[in-house]
Design a protein around this motif. Structure first.
Motif, PDB file in Angstrom:
ATOM      1  N   GLU A 132      23.216  34.807  -8.994  1.00 35.51           N
ATOM      2  CA  GLU A 132      23.003  36.182  -9.445  1.00 35.51           C
ATOM      3  C   GLU A 132      23.651  37.195  -8.497  1.00 35.51           C
ATOM      4  O   GLU A 132      23.107  38.262  -8.204  1.00 35.51           O
ATOM      5  CB  GLU A 132      21.504  36.485  -9.596  1.00 35.51           C
ATOM      6  N   GLY A 133      24.831  36.833  -7.999  1.00 42.17           N
ATOM      7  CA  GLY A 133      25.586  37.725  -7.133  1.00 42.17           C
ATOM      8  C   GLY A 133      25.154  37.766  -5.691  1.00 42.17           C
ATOM      9  O   GLY A 133      25.703  38.532  -4.884  1.00 42.17           O
ATOM     10  N   ALA A 134      24.166  36.950  -5.318  1.00 41.41           N
ATOM     11  CA  ALA A 134      23.666  36.937  -3.945  1.00 41.41           C
ATOM     12  C   ALA A 134      23.896  35.570  -3.313  1.00 41.41           C
ATOM     13  O   ALA A 134      23.856  34.538  -3.987  1.00 41.41           O
ATOM     14  CB  ALA A 134      22.178  37.273  -3.910  1.00 41.41           C
ATOM     15  N   GLU A 135      24.140  35.573  -2.017  1.00 39.60           N
ATOM     16  CA  GLU A 135      24.332  34.320  -1.292  1.00 39.60           C
ATOM     17  C   GLU A 135      22.975  33.717  -0.946  1.00 39.60           C
ATOM     18  O   GLU A 135      22.088  34.405  -0.434  1.00 39.60           O
ATOM     19  CB  GLU A 135      25.127  34.573  -0.010  1.00 39.60           C
ATOM     20  N   ILE A 136      22.808  32.436  -1.257  1.00 35.46           N
ATOM     21  CA  ILE A 136      21.559  31.729  -0.972  1.00 35.46           C
ATOM     22  C   ILE A 136      21.813  30.746   0.164  1.00 35.46           C
ATOM     23  O   ILE A 136      22.716  29.907   0.078  1.00 35.46           O
ATOM     24  CB  ILE A 136      21.046  30.963  -2.211  1.00 35.46           C
TER      25      ILE A 136
END
Length: 386
Positions: free
Chosen positions: A3-7
């Protein structure tokens, strides 16, 4: 990316077992370790500084639970605090004495009670319902003239159910019975009031509220005696021997201060995160899952999930991206079904299909959604192999 975020993987979702150090706590530890000093060395400035550090931490910890600083005894952790409460408040000989507890307590309560039972103590279990809530009627019916102590968790470490502490304390006060609670899981997000009439002792652990491992505390109400035959040394008013670890205590104090400041925010944030994870799982038509524990009176970040058809260990192995557990970290290698889950009515097979997810202060909404997607995908893959 999700969702566009780095995990950052693996994603830690086991906050009931331990919590990561808060950055402020890490800073406190390093700063304190840079200064030598023993709080009992009062012939020089370093000893005086260490004593001031310890007293400051005591004040923060006491404020977290509405206690007085002189009611705090430092221990190596919650297990020692629980043992100190049991062996200190229930003195031998044990024959003719009774301790009342519940069948869903932590092993650091149940194990010493088993040993005390071998020496003549009567251990009585107050009933809990299918959500893990203690029956106050049953509890009161079991109090007698032989009752030396009631010990009941503030909140359960596996299913998250919160007990009605004020009502239990009032009941114990009415019967003149000491009451101890293991508040380890509750202190980070719930208001704990040690000033409640009837509450005699309370256990805490720093590493369950974003503090360091290896340090805990026992609250003992002013005027309460602990068995003097068990403890040597003159530290902490002869209640618990050993040189105090100044840096760990300082870190504990900072963690308690942060928990006090952030408690309401953390509670609401974790409740929101847990609800999102629940919604994603429940709304997926391919996932057969039910949630354990009290749906209303519960730790906001603790989720106990029983899946249909899929073993918990298989599911966990299928999801190396997530750090979750099958239950209490202290019992994860025991091999048998969880005593907590069977006590609330789950069969051994259902207990074997149950996982625990523990959300924490630094988990984001995106990470929560990511975790749910991983669980769904892993569950669906395992179903296809059956």
């Amino acid at each position: 990316m999700f969702e566009g975020a780095e995990i950052h993987l693996p994603l830690f979702l086991d906050h009931q077992s331990t919590t990561p150090l808060a950055p402020e706590v890490r800073d406190t530890l390093f700063q304190t370790y840079e200064q030598p000093g023993n709080q009992d060395s009062l012939t020089h400035a370093f000893g005086h500084a260490a004593r001031q550090t310890v007293q400051k931490a005591k004040r923060h910890i006491a404020a977290l639970i509405s206690a007085h600083a002189d009611e705090i005894i430092f221990t190596s952790g919650a297990t020692e605090a629980n043992n100190l409460a049991l062996f200190g408040l229930v003195t031998p000989p044990y024959a003719g004495k009774q301790v009342i507890t519940t069948p869903i307590e932590h092993s650091s309560i149940l194990s010493p009670l088993k040993e005390m039972e071998k020496q003549g103590l009567t251990v009585t279990f107050a009933a809990v319902d299918g959500q893990g809530r203690v029956s106050l009627t049953d509890l009161e019916s079991k109090i007698s003239g032989q009752t030396a102590l009631v010990t009941i968790q503030s909140a359960n470490n596996e299913i998250g159910t919160i007990q009605p502490l004020s009502r239990i304390a009032a009941l114990c006060a009415a019967h003149g019975v000491p009451f101890h609670t293991d508040a380890v899981q509750a202190a980070a997000t719930e208001k704990i009031d040690a000033s409640l009439p009837g509450l005699t002792a309370l256990s805490l652990s720093a590493h369950k509220l974003y503090g360091p491992q290896g340090i805990g505390a026992l609250f003992i109400r002013r005027g309460t005696s602990l068995s003097p035959t068990l403890f040597g040394g003159d530290q902490q008013n002869s209640r618990r021997p050993g040189t105090l670890p100044t840096a760990l205590i300082a870190g504990f104090g900072t963690a308690a201060k942060l928990a006090h400041q952030n408690r309401d925010h953390d509670h609401h944030s974790l409740a929101s995160l847990a609800q999102r994870l629940r919604d994603i799982l429940i709304q997926n038509p391919h996932v057969d899952v039910r949630f354990n524990g009290d749906p209303d009176n519960r730790l906001p970040g603790c989720l106990s999930l029983t899946f249909g058809r899929i073993e918990a260990e298989d599911l966990i192995l299928e999801m190396p991206e997530l750090a979750i557990s099958t239950g209490s970290a202290c019992l994860s290698s025991s091999g048998g079904p969880s005593h907590v889950l069977t006590a609330i009515g789950l069969s051994p097979e259902e207990a074997g299909r149950t996982v625990r997810i523990g959300l924490g202060r630094y988990v984001t909404e995106t990470e929560c959604a990511f975790a749910a997607s991983i669980i769904v995908a892993a569950y669906e893959r395992l179903l296809k192999t059956q």
